[in-house]
Scaffold this motif. Structure first.
Motif, PDB file in Angstrom:
ATOM      1  N   GLY A 151       0.796  -1.223   0.000  1.00  0.00           N
ATOM      2  CA  GLY A 151       0.000   0.000   0.000  1.00  0.00           C
ATOM      3  C   GLY A 151       0.821   1.262   0.000  1.00  0.00           C
ATOM      4  O   GLY A 151       0.325   2.330   0.393  1.00  0.00           O
ATOM      5  N   ALA A 152       2.068   1.176  -0.462  1.00  0.00           N
ATOM      6  CA  ALA A 152       2.985   2.322  -0.372  1.00  0.00           C
ATOM      7  C   ALA A 152       2.400   3.590  -0.975  1.00  0.00           C
ATOM      8  O   ALA A 152       2.569   4.687  -0.428  1.00  0.00           O
ATOM      9  CB  ALA A 152       4.312   1.975  -1.051  1.00  0.00           C
ATOM     10  N   ALA A 153       1.681   3.459  -2.083  1.00  0.00           N
ATOM     11  CA  ALA A 153       1.161   4.638  -2.769  1.00  0.00           C
ATOM     12  C   ALA A 153       0.099   5.367  -1.961  1.00  0.00           C
ATOM     13  O   ALA A 153      -0.133   6.559  -2.167  1.00  0.00           O
ATOM     14  CB  ALA A 153       0.580   4.234  -4.125  1.00  0.00           C
ATOM     15  N   ALA A 154      -0.560   4.658  -1.022  1.00  0.00           N
ATOM     16  CA  ALA A 154      -1.638   5.259  -0.236  1.00  0.00           C
ATOM     17  C   ALA A 154      -1.190   5.693   1.153  1.00  0.00           C
ATOM     18  O   ALA A 154      -1.968   6.275   1.899  1.00  0.00           O
ATOM     19  CB  ALA A 154      -2.801   4.271  -0.103  1.00  0.00           C
ATOM     20  N   GLY A 155       0.067   5.426   1.493  1.00  0.00           N
ATOM     21  CA  GLY A 155       0.516   5.625   2.863  1.00  0.00           C
ATOM     22  C   GLY A 155       0.864   7.054   3.211  1.00  0.00           C
ATOM     23  O   GLY A 155       1.295   7.834   2.360  1.00  0.00           O
ATOM     24  N   ASP A 156       0.682   7.367   4.474  1.00  0.00           N
ATOM     25  CA  ASP A 156       1.069   8.672   5.013  1.00  0.00           C
ATOM     26  C   ASP A 156       2.334   8.595   5.856  1.00  0.00           C
ATOM     27  O   ASP A 156       3.179   9.482   5.790  1.00  0.00           O
ATOM     28  CB  ASP A 156      -0.080   9.250   5.853  1.00  0.00           C
ATOM     29  CG  ASP A 156      -1.308   9.526   5.017  1.00  0.00           C
ATOM     30  OD1 ASP A 156      -1.264  10.444   4.185  1.00  0.00           O
ATOM     31  OD2 ASP A 156      -2.316   8.804   5.185  1.00  0.00           O
ATOM     32  N   ILE A 157       2.459   7.534   6.655  1.00  0.00           N
ATOM     33  CA  ILE A 157       3.638   7.360   7.510  1.00  0.00           C
ATOM     34  C   ILE A 157       4.104   5.915   7.400  1.00  0.00           C
ATOM     35  O   ILE A 157       3.300   4.983   7.561  1.00  0.00           O
ATOM     36  CB  ILE A 157       3.330   7.686   8.990  1.00  0.00           C
ATOM     37  CG1 ILE A 157       2.819   9.118   9.143  1.00  0.00           C
ATOM     38  CG2 ILE A 157       4.582   7.482   9.848  1.00  0.00           C
ATOM     39  CD1 ILE A 157       2.381   9.462  10.562  1.00  0.00           C
ATOM     40  N   LEU A 158       5.386   5.728   7.131  1.00  0.00           N
ATOM     41  CA  LEU A 158       6.003   4.405   7.134  1.00  0.00           C
ATOM     42  C   LEU A 158       6.617   4.171   8.507  1.00  0.00           C
ATOM     43  O   LEU A 158       7.529   4.891   8.930  1.00  0.00           O
ATOM     44  CB  LEU A 158       7.085   4.317   6.049  1.00  0.00           C
ATOM     45  CG  LEU A 158       7.967   3.069   6.059  1.00  0.00           C
ATOM     46  CD1 LEU A 158       7.145   1.809   5.790  1.00  0.00           C
ATOM     47  CD2 LEU A 158       9.092   3.197   5.026  1.00  0.00           C
ATOM     48  N   MET A 159       6.117   3.161   9.216  1.00  0.00           N
ATOM     49  CA  MET A 159       6.654   2.796  10.526  1.00  0.00           C
ATOM     50  C   MET A 159       7.837   1.865  10.288  1.00  0.00           C
ATOM     51  O   MET A 159       7.657   0.721   9.852  1.00  0.00           O
ATOM     52  CB  MET A 159       5.577   2.120  11.373  1.00  0.00           C
ATOM     53  CG  MET A 159       4.243   2.870  11.383  1.00  0.00           C
ATOM     54  SD  MET A 159       4.366   4.574  11.982  1.00  0.00           S
ATOM     55  CE  MET A 159       4.596   4.290  13.736  1.00  0.00           C
ATOM     56  N   THR A 160       9.032   2.353  10.553  1.00  0.00           N
ATOM     57  CA  THR A 160      10.215   1.629  10.108  1.00  0.00           C
ATOM     58  C   THR A 160      11.382   1.831  11.067  1.00  0.00           C
ATOM     59  O   THR A 160      11.214   2.286  12.201  1.00  0.00           O
ATOM     60  CB  THR A 160      10.577   2.069   8.666  1.00  0.00           C
ATOM     61  OG1 THR A 160      11.583   1.228   8.148  1.00  0.00           O
ATOM     62  CG2 THR A 160      11.020   3.521   8.598  1.00  0.00           C
ATOM     63  N   GLY A 161      12.578   1.496  10.609  1.00  0.00           N
ATOM     64  CA  GLY A 161      13.775   1.639  11.423  1.00  0.00           C
ATOM     65  C   GLY A 161      15.023   1.581  10.565  1.00  0.00           C
ATOM     66  O   GLY A 161      14.951   1.389   9.344  1.00  0.00           O
ATOM     67  N   ALA A 162      16.170   1.748  11.206  1.00  0.00           N
ATOM     68  CA  ALA A 162      17.459   1.668  10.510  1.00  0.00           C
ATOM     69  C   ALA A 162      18.526   1.304  11.531  1.00  0.00           C
ATOM     70  O   ALA A 162      18.390   1.570  12.727  1.00  0.00           O
ATOM     71  CB  ALA A 162      17.790   2.985   9.822  1.00  0.00           C
ATOM     72  N   VAL A 163      19.597   0.705  11.025  1.00  0.00           N
ATOM     73  CA  VAL A 163      20.693   0.271  11.886  1.00  0.00           C
ATOM     74  C   VAL A 163      21.662   1.428  12.082  1.00  0.00           C
ATOM     75  O   VAL A 163      22.153   2.015  11.106  1.00  0.00           O
ATOM     76  CB  VAL A 163      21.417  -0.948  11.277  1.00  0.00           C
ATOM     77  CG1 VAL A 163      22.558  -1.401  12.188  1.00  0.00           C
ATOM     78  CG2 VAL A 163      20.432  -2.094  11.027  1.00  0.00           C
ATOM     79  N   LEU A 164      21.939   1.764  13.327  1.00  0.00           N
ATOM     80  CA  LEU A 164      22.843   2.866  13.662  1.00  0.00           C
ATOM     81  C   LEU A 164      24.281   2.420  13.483  1.00  0.00           C
ATOM     82  O   LEU A 164      24.716   1.415  14.063  1.00  0.00           O
ATOM     83  CB  LEU A 164      22.608   3.324  15.101  1.00  0.00           C
ATOM     84  CG  LEU A 164      23.476   4.467  15.610  1.00  0.00           C
ATOM     85  CD1 LEU A 164      23.280   5.729  14.769  1.00  0.00           C
ATOM     86  CD2 LEU A 164      23.173   4.751  17.084  1.00  0.00           C
ATOM     87  N   GLU A 165      25.030   3.160  12.684  1.00  0.00           N
ATOM     88  CA  GLU A 165      26.420   2.808  12.410  1.00  0.00           C
ATOM     89  C   GLU A 165      27.310   3.077  13.620  1.00  0.00           C
ATOM     90  O   GLU A 165      27.081   4.024  14.387  1.00  0.00           O
ATOM     91  CB  GLU A 165      26.942   3.610  11.224  1.00  0.00           C
ATOM     92  CG  GLU A 165      26.305   3.226   9.895  1.00  0.00           C
ATOM     93  CD  GLU A 165      27.063   3.812   8.729  1.00  0.00           C
ATOM     94  OE1 GLU A 165      27.522   4.962   8.833  1.00  0.00           O
ATOM     95  OE2 GLU A 165      27.222   3.104   7.714  1.00  0.00           O
ATOM     96  N   GLY A 166      28.325   2.225  13.779  1.00  0.00           N
ATOM     97  CA  GLY A 166      29.364   2.474  14.760  1.00  0.00           C
ATOM     98  C   GLY A 166      29.054   2.036  16.174  1.00  0.00           C
ATOM     99  O   GLY A 166      29.835   2.312  17.090  1.00  0.00           O
ATOM    100  N   GLU A 167      27.938   1.345  16.393  1.00  0.00           N
ATOM    101  CA  GLU A 167      27.569   0.887  17.730  1.00  0.00           C
ATOM    102  C   GLU A 167      27.925  -0.584  17.892  1.00  0.00           C
ATOM    103  O   GLU A 167      27.808  -1.387  16.971  1.00  0.00           O
ATOM    104  CB  GLU A 167      26.070   1.081  17.962  1.00  0.00           C
ATOM    105  CG  GLU A 167      25.630   2.526  17.990  1.00  0.00           C
ATOM    106  CD  GLU A 167      26.048   3.237  19.257  1.00  0.00           C
ATOM    107  OE1 GLU A 167      25.894   2.666  20.354  1.00  0.00           O
ATOM    108  OE2 GLU A 167      26.552   4.377  19.151  1.00  0.00           O
ATOM    109  N   THR A 168      28.361  -0.953  19.095  1.00  0.00           N
ATOM    110  CA  THR A 168      28.639  -2.345  19.417  1.00  0.00           C
ATOM    111  C   THR A 168      27.932  -2.700  20.731  1.00  0.00           C
ATOM    112  O   THR A 168      28.260  -2.126  21.766  1.00  0.00           O
ATOM    113  CB  THR A 168      30.152  -2.602  19.579  1.00  0.00           C
ATOM    114  OG1 THR A 168      30.823  -2.161  18.390  1.00  0.00           O
ATOM    115  CG2 THR A 168      30.438  -4.070  19.790  1.00  0.00           C
TER     116      THR A 168
END
Length: 375
Positions: A151-168
């Protein structure tokens, strides 16, 4: 569209019948079911899962599953795509009710008042996370490509995430992405075996700034977090309600087609095996709903939900296979609608936890072994 005194189930059944007319065209042209989303908004089903005190319809998990299942009787793609929005609303609604989490209130109120559509990037944002978050002054710069965004074309907000670089160990940050931001685009990639009308295209995020205050959660990548126990327990009964609805509709088509011919022992056996497989899927799905209704998400409820998910997938697929065989050669024609449902139901194989990880999770639970990194 005037909703009047119709229940959510009645609305869903009526809309499903209306959606059936365009389902074949969406399938044949790989077209997103945009008009159906407009109808769902008009009917007030976008806010079905929002608590009544926040302006929604206050539907519980069983009602929401029935809504998705009945829509699937007419259009599999609409049901599956809408299940992704629905579970993204049902999860914060559950947290509002059972964890008294005030921070989710603004989002839920927006769904109720503005009828915004929430997107999920599904498997691409599973336990391991995906995409890159770079720390900058005041927040993070996000670069990612999120696949399977129904439903990407109809969406208002994508609930998502990303991997933070440099963390251990590596951390995954969770946040909402405004789909109208200039750094966000939709890539037209959805050319698939089935569920062709879901518009599950890739969402490309190119350098979007997310302020520190916009990060809802930071967690360890590759490990189950309590939030993901909530997500897995609540989301998958809704997603698999779509596949159950596909199987139910295939069964009904096959019975109608078989009834045009004199009964014979082979057809009677096929019909019996088909209904047995369908009942197994229905019973497994009821177990998934009952697991949510315990209101205690945990590693154990994830196991029960994923066992249910595996059983619904197996038996829904089998029921549709038998339906196609029961219908005979006439069912091979696209106009009958069975071959589309046969293709659509195959999608049940590919959501987490897929067959291998699900068996590993269940086996680890049975033997008292850790499951925190089994996904």
């Amino acid at each position: 569209m005037e909703t009047g005194s119709e229940t959510i189930a009645q609305l869903a059944a009526r809309l499903g019948r209306e959606f059936a007319a365009g389902a074949q065209q969406a399938d044949e042209t790989d077209s997103f079911v945009a008009a159906n989303y407009a109808a769902l908004k008009d009917a007030g089903l976008v806010e079905a899962a929002v608590p009544a005190e926040l302006g929604g319809r206050g539907a519980e998990i069983g009602e929401l599953c029935d809504m998705i299942r009945l829509i699937a009787h007419g259009c599999s793609s609409t049901a599956l795509a809408f299940s992704m929005h629905t579970h993204q609303v049902a999860i914060p609604a559950w947290r509002w009710r059972h964890q008294k989490l005030a921070v989710v209130e603004p989002l839920l109120r927006r769904v109720a008042t503005e009828r915004i559509v929430l997107l999920s990037s599904g498997g691409s944002d599973w336990i391991g996370g995906s995409g890159k978050a770079e720390k900058v002054e005041g927040g993070y710069r996000i670069t990612a490509r999120k696949v399977f965004t129904s439903g990407a074309a109809a969406g208002d907000i994508l609930m998502t995430g990303a991997v933070l670089e440099g963390e251990t160990p590596p951390k995954v940050l969770h946040f909402g992405v405004p789909m109208k931001a200039p750094e966000v685009s939709v890539a037209d990639t959805w050319r698939t075996l089935g569920m062709r009308g879901t518009g599950s295209n890739d969402v490309v995020v190119d350098g979007l700034f997310i302020p520190d205050a916009g990060v809802a959660l930071a967690r360890n990548a590759g490990e189950w977090h309590p939030l993901f126990q909530i997500i897995a327990t609540i989301a998958f009964p809704l997603i698999y309600a779509a596949y159950l609805g596909v199987a139910e509709s295939a069964r009904d088509i096959a019975v109608e087609m078989a009834g045009r011919k004199p009964a014979n022992p082979h057809a009677i056996s096929l019909a019996g095996r088909m209904d047995t497989s369908l009942r197994a899927a229905q019973l497994a799905h009821r177990h998934m709903i009952a697991t949510v209704e315990e209101n205690a998400p945990s590693a154990e409820t994830v196991n029960e939900t994923m066992i249910g998910r595996a059983l619904v997938a197996e038996h829904a697929i089998k029921a549709v296979e038998l339906a196609l065989e029961l219908a005979g050669g006439a069912g091979f024609y696209r106009a009958a609608g069975l071959e589309r449902r046969f293709r659509d139901v195959q999608g049940a194989r590919f959501h987490p936890l897929q067959q291998g990880p699900q068996a590993a999770y269940a086996g680890s639970m049975a033997l008292g072994l850790p499951v925190d990194k089994v996904f």
